[in-house]
Design an enzyme around this catalytic site. Sequence first.
Site, short mmCIF file in Angstrom:
data_model
loop_
_atom_site.label_atom_id
_atom_site.label_comp_id
_atom_site.label_asym_id
_atom_site.label_seq_id
_atom_site.Cartn_x
_atom_site.Cartn_y
_atom_site.Cartn_z
N GLN A 49 -132.02 -50.62 89.07
CA GLN A 49 -131.77 -51.60 88.01
C GLN A 49 -131.14 -50.92 86.80
O GLN A 49 -131.51 -49.79 86.45
CB GLN A 49 -133.08 -52.27 87.54
CG GLN A 49 -133.44 -53.51 88.33
CD GLN A 49 -134.04 -53.18 89.67
OE1 GLN A 49 -134.90 -52.31 89.77
NE2 GLN A 49 -133.57 -53.85 90.72
N CYS A 78 -138.09 -57.00 85.13
CA CYS A 78 -138.17 -55.73 85.86
C CYS A 78 -139.28 -54.91 85.21
O CYS A 78 -139.12 -54.39 84.10
CB CYS A 78 -136.84 -54.97 85.80
SG CYS A 78 -136.94 -53.34 86.58
N GLY A 79 -140.41 -54.83 85.89
CA GLY A 79 -141.59 -54.18 85.32
C GLY A 79 -141.37 -52.70 85.09
O GLY A 79 -141.66 -52.17 84.00
N GLU A 223 -135.84 -55.38 97.65
CA GLU A 223 -135.51 -56.08 96.41
C GLU A 223 -134.25 -56.92 96.53
O GLU A 223 -133.22 -56.44 97.02
CB GLU A 223 -135.27 -55.05 95.30
CG GLU A 223 -136.53 -54.67 94.58
CD GLU A 223 -136.21 -53.92 93.31
OE1 GLU A 223 -135.08 -54.00 92.81
OE2 GLU A 223 -137.11 -53.22 92.84
N ARG A 224 -134.34 -58.11 96.02
CA ARG A 224 -133.17 -58.97 95.85
C ARG A 224 -132.09 -58.19 95.10
O ARG A 224 -132.35 -57.59 94.05
CB ARG A 224 -133.60 -60.19 95.02
CG ARG A 224 -132.49 -61.12 94.65
CD ARG A 224 -133.01 -62.32 93.89
NE ARG A 224 -133.44 -62.00 92.54
CZ ARG A 224 -133.58 -62.88 91.55
NH1 ARG A 224 -133.34 -64.15 91.79
NH2 ARG A 224 -133.98 -62.52 90.35
N CYS A 232 -141.52 -51.40 92.91
CA CYS A 232 -141.08 -52.61 92.21
C CYS A 232 -142.28 -53.16 91.45
O CYS A 232 -143.28 -53.59 92.06
CB CYS A 232 -140.55 -53.63 93.21
SG CYS A 232 -140.04 -55.17 92.42
N GLY A 233 -142.18 -53.13 90.13
CA GLY A 233 -143.30 -53.55 89.29
C GLY A 233 -143.62 -55.02 89.42
O GLY A 233 -144.80 -55.41 89.52
N1 LIG Z 1 -134.42 -56.96 92.18
C1 LIG Z 1 -135.26 -57.73 91.32
C2 LIG Z 1 -135.47 -57.20 89.97
C3 LIG Z 1 -136.07 -55.85 89.93
C4 LIG Z 1 -137.55 -55.73 89.79
C5 LIG Z 1 -137.96 -54.33 89.45
N2 LIG Z 1 -137.63 -53.31 90.34
C6 LIG Z 1 -139.37 -54.19 88.95
O1 LIG Z 1 -139.80 -53.05 88.79
O2 LIG Z 1 -140.01 -55.18 88.64
C7 LIG Z 1 -134.73 -59.15 91.19
O3 LIG Z 1 -133.51 -59.39 91.32
O4 LIG Z 1 -135.54 -60.03 90.94
#
Ligand SMILES: N[C@@H](CCC[C@H](N)C(=O)O)C(=O)O
Length: 295
Positions: A49, A78-79, A223-224, A232-233
């Site tokens: 990200q 994005c956590g 992840e999307r 991924c948080g």
């Molecule tokens: N890919 C996700 C956003 C990323 C989330 C992130 N890695 C986290 O740590 O929360 C999306 O498109 O929703």
Amino acid sequence: MSALAHRRFLKMHGAGNAIVVLDLRGSTAQVRPEEARAIAQDPGSSFDQLMVLHDPVSPGTDAFMRIYNTDGSEAGACGNGTRCVAYAMLDDPAMARPAEGGRLVLETAAGRVGVRRISERAFTVDMGRPKLAWDEIPLSEPFPDTRRIELQIGPIDEPILHSPAAVNMGNPHAVFFVDRDPASYDLARIGPMLENHPLFPERANISIAQVTEREAITLRVWERGAGLTLACGTAACATVVAASRLRMIGRQAHVQLPGGELFVEWRADDHVLMTGPVALVAEGNLAPELFSGAA
Ligand SMILES: N[C@@H](CCC[C@H](N)C(=O)O)C(=O)O
């Protein structure tokens, strides 16, 4: 020349999630999707990200964040990246502002998140309230109960994965609970099919979770817009909420991801708090050539 040329960035990670922080406060520059893709493709600035800081929009907030995935799409939350941003805004000599203390309020298109420092390299993020109604996640058809939705992959009589929970944590998540190690599933193959399933009009982040103890969960995430990730948080938060709703755990858990551990608590006031580490990997400047063919 792109307004991003020569801009300084920090390369960080939050529990293994690769994050680039780019500070555009004080300017009108914006990141276009093709520019985000170009930054992601360069090994020096590659990320899961890209967290872009803009001047605050709402009173009482410290900055507005735009969050980009590697494919140039944007996320509402994005956590792990939020913890990295907090570190940058508090500690980085070029990004920190003298008036700021150990707490920040950051805003995204999906709402506000509060961040609190708990040690030199660890932060707690208040990710806000989960959204649980089918049209808030969003799903493309009504499901009165999103604790288990009708979705499966694999043969009808012997599905590989089935009946995920659906949760929106500022972004859409589907969580499949399983009773063996999530690493034994071929998530790199299954993930893209589920991410783009017609049930998810805005696509979805796909998690496979195993509750190993009353307060311990092992998790793997597709992840999307970014693919397989080390952490991924928001998925960790969505998983704790989903497991709690299904009475698999109480209201908190240590979530073990390939890149590290996060602690998540779903408080009685409905807010989800996520605590985890940050690490600074490198700093650099965006090379102008990156953007010459950005398309
Ligand atoms: N890919 C996700 C956003 C990323 C989330 C992130 N890695 C986290 O740590 O929360 C999306 O498109 O929703």
